[in-house]
Design a protein around this motif. Structure first.
Motif: not given
Ligand code: SF4
Ligand code: SF4
Lengths: 363, 318
Positions: A14, A80-82
């Motif tokens: 992201f 960690r939704e990175l």
């Protein structure tokens, strides 16, 4: 093999998460969520060289003997939704972090008070507001009472100043309940009490007050206590990171007035650009010499430029390891990017000369 | 002569405050009128091939000759009228409306970013324009009948409901509520009466991410909003999750989508606006709506686009 991972889809970090490489390890700064992660430099390489490739491809490239490590990295990144998965990397350009700019000539100010309150008489607050100043820290090194505080704050009424912090000494002549008189100054954000003990549990104060109250034990006798570098001051957000990439994270667009009325970059600096009794702030900010610290970004500072924390760390130019070198590391930082260890700076023998130079032995 | 910028907005409008901070910084000459603007005519002179307009509002004198550019953001513009109860009431109303129309025309001739006309564009019409431009839209049904709705749900499997056009809060027991987009399932349908107030339903799109696009003078500032991982924000991203906020990141629109959107904006006579789209699981771009007065701050800040600065410079350099 992990079955929760998407193995065959190209991955993308992201773009609100940026990687910063240090000597031995790196960080991922999650600018949206305001947190950072320490990562090995191997993962930094994967994030900077392999985006747009699939996990499967990366495992082949790095060899099956490293499969578990690579999978571990991607489990962390996913959890960690990175990262996300998309085959068209070009649709997601990087955030431009190099164009930091704000509509203020001066953005923040420090005003120190000891014996006199001259700045009230010389229209300092109006000057600050007209320069675009949005945040002001008022630091008091003597016992002040509530009347003196409100008298100063009256001068900020009607000005476009977003936040004022007060740093006050706790003493018998200033009771917590009297602070209610500050409620009407809507731009007061925080009050810090030093020399204070049991304040935290003080019930006498209305919790609905518009500002926060903090207290700490230490006595602050002078500006010499400023300049500490600590991970608790790290600030992970887009505006701060983008400012730090381009400018000095402490002094950019800052002006200060020391307790004698001298106009400085910060009260701890020796160089004065005039006294408020005779010099207008507007003319000081035009002076090239006054602005010389503003563009000293961490990328230009010794040691810091190799540190994985450089864009979230504060800086200090008033107390530096080599007092004659504008670009030397902050004196009050105990961190060594080579060893990744935080030490006490004040006992470091290598810093003794600078400590003597600034007469910091007694604090 | 000294040229001024005229801005009509709301004092709480963040996006205009951000621009105005820049105008102050550049020391630009501007007049800001907030909230409901009542114009009072001092004089309108139409003679010898020139027109002079002298107005007053919120105790500010506005000389149209001195206004170089007009930026409308928020608020209502009307004529200052006295409460009257006499035979002339209707007559005066028509006179005033004609004046107002003329004043707005003259102001809009100087508009930049947004003018006062074209600020409220019918959303049904927008959808029609989108399909004519070959942009995909969600299957849409506006109906009053449970029977229709039931068969729409049958074909589309999962559907949502959203307002046909209105975007105003509804006050219930002193609390303002917005009718956000929400899911509509079989139970909801069975709870409906046979006939109801006209309501809009759309097929629910399985999205990869949403797009919020600020358009200004043929340039696109696009942002992708990733909210899917979090079930609370799946249907309408305005239901923010405070702890784990959505990821809002810069996005580069493909050329053919840009050209279709440019066509739509031109047909709607908009120099600027905020466009909502969805990219679905198959990578298809689906048009939802355009708001002429968009909160560009919510795109500009996370993507670091500096739109406030760009608008301020446009206003000054006009
Ligand atoms: S330069 Fe150092 S002493 Fe001065 S304000 Fe910054 S941190 Fe404090
Ligand atoms: S080395 Fe520099 S950047 Fe790293 S923690 Fe110390 S002061 Fe901050």
């Amino acid at each position: 093999m992990s079955n929760s991972l998407e193995m065959k889809a190209p991955f993308i970090l992201f773009t609100d998460c940026i990687t910063v490489k240090g000597v031995n390890r790196s960080t991922i700064l999650d600018l949206t969520r305001g947190v950072y992660y320490l990562i090995p430099n191997d993962l930094w390489s994967i994030l900077n060289k392999e985006q747009g490739n699939t996990i499967e491809e990366i495992i082949i490239k790095y060899g099956t003997q490293n499969e578990d490590i690579v999978l571990g990295y991607f489990e962390f990144l996913t959890k960690r939704e990175l990262i996300f998965f998309n085959s068209n990397k070009n649709l997601f350009p990087k955030i431009n972090l190099k164009n930091w700019d704000i509509p203020s000539t001066i953005y923040q100010a420090i005003i120190d008070f000891k014996e006199n309150f001259d700045c009230i008489n010389f229209d300092v607050f109006h000057s600050l507001a007209s320069l675009g100043c949005k945040y002001i820290q008022l630091r008091f090194y003597k016992n002040v009472n509530i009347n003196e505080i409100t008298e100063i704050l009256e001068n900020t009424v009607g000005l476009n100043i977003l936040g004022i912090d007060l740093i006050l000494k706790k003493h018998d002549g200033l009771s917590i309940s009297e602070l209610k008189r500050i409620n009407k100054f809507l731009n007061v954000n925080n009050i810090f009490f030093y020399n204070a003990n049991e304040l935290k549990n003080d019930q006498s104060f209305d919790t609905k007050s518009p500002f926060n109250i903090y207290s700490f034990k230490d006595d602050i006798s002078s500006h010499k206590q400023c300049g500490n570098i600590s991970s608790s001051y790290f600030n992970v957000n887009l505006s701060n990171v983008s400012n730090s990439i381009k400018n000095n994270s402490c002094l950019n667009k800052k002006i200060s007035i020391d307790s004698d009325g001298n106009i400085k970059n910060c009260p701890s600096m020796t160089e004065s650009f005039g006294n408020i009794k005779t010099t207008r702030l507007e003319s000081v900010v035009k002076n090239e010499k006054f602005r010389k610290y503003w563009s000293i970004s961490k990328d230009k500072i010794d040691v810091c430029k190799t540190c994985e924390f450089r864009y979230i760390c504060t800086d200090c130019r008033a107390y530096i390891e080599q007092p004659n070198d504008l670009y030397s590391k902050p004196l009050k930082c105990g961190y060594d990017p080579k060893t990744n260890v935080w030490d006490k700076w004040s006992t470091n023998p290598l810093k003794k000369r600078a400590i003597d130079y600034y007469k910091l032995n007694d604090i | 002569m000294n040229k001024k910028i005229l801005i009509i907005t709301d004092d709480a409008d963040d996006s205009s405050n951000l621009v105005i901070n820049w105008l102050l910084y550049f020391k630009a000459d501007f007049i800001r009128l907030n909230g409901k603007v009542d114009f009072e005519v001092i004089s309108i002179t139409i003679e010898n091939s020139r027109i002079k307009l002298l107005l007053k509002s919120q105790s500010t004198i506005i000389n149209l000759d001195e206004i170089s550019v007009f930026w409308y953001r928020r608020g209502n513009i009307s004529m200052l009228t006295d409460e009257m109860d006499n035979p002339f009431v209707n007559y005066c109303k028509i006179e005033n409306n004609a004046l107002l129309e003329f004043i707005i025309t003259k102001l809009d001739e100087k508009q930049m970013v947004n003018g006062y006309s074209h600020t409220d564009i019918n959303k049904c019409q927008q959808l029609e324009l989108a399909i004519k431009t070959n942009l995909k839209i969600p299957n849409t049904l506006i109906t009053t009948s449970k029977k229709n709705l039931t068969s729409f749900l049958d074909t589309n499997k999962t559907i949502i409901t959203k307002s046909i056009h209105a975007q105003i809060p509804i006050e219930i027991a002193g609390i303002s509520n917005f009718l956000y987009t929400s899911d509509f399932n079989t139970t909801d349908v069975s709870n409906c009466s046979d006939y109801f107030f006209p309501t809009k339903f759309q097929t629910k799109i399985e999205k990869l991410f949403e797009l919020r696009i600020f358009y200004l003078d043929r340039k696109f500032y696009a942002m992708a909003i990733f909210s899917q991982t979090n079930s609370r924000t799946k249907t309408d991203f305005r239901n923010y999750d405070r702890k784990d906020p959505n990821r809002n990141i810069p996005f580069k629109l493909p050329k053919q989508i840009k050209s279709k959107l440019t066509t739509i904006m031109k047909k709607l006579k908009l120099a600027s606006g905020s466009i909502d789209m969805i990219v679905d699981k198959d990578g298809e771009y689906i048009f939802l709506e355009v708001n002429p007065i968009g909160q560009f701050g919510m795109v500009s800040i996370p993507c670091n686009y500096g739109i406030e600065n760009i608008i301020a410079k446009k206003l000054i350099e006009y």
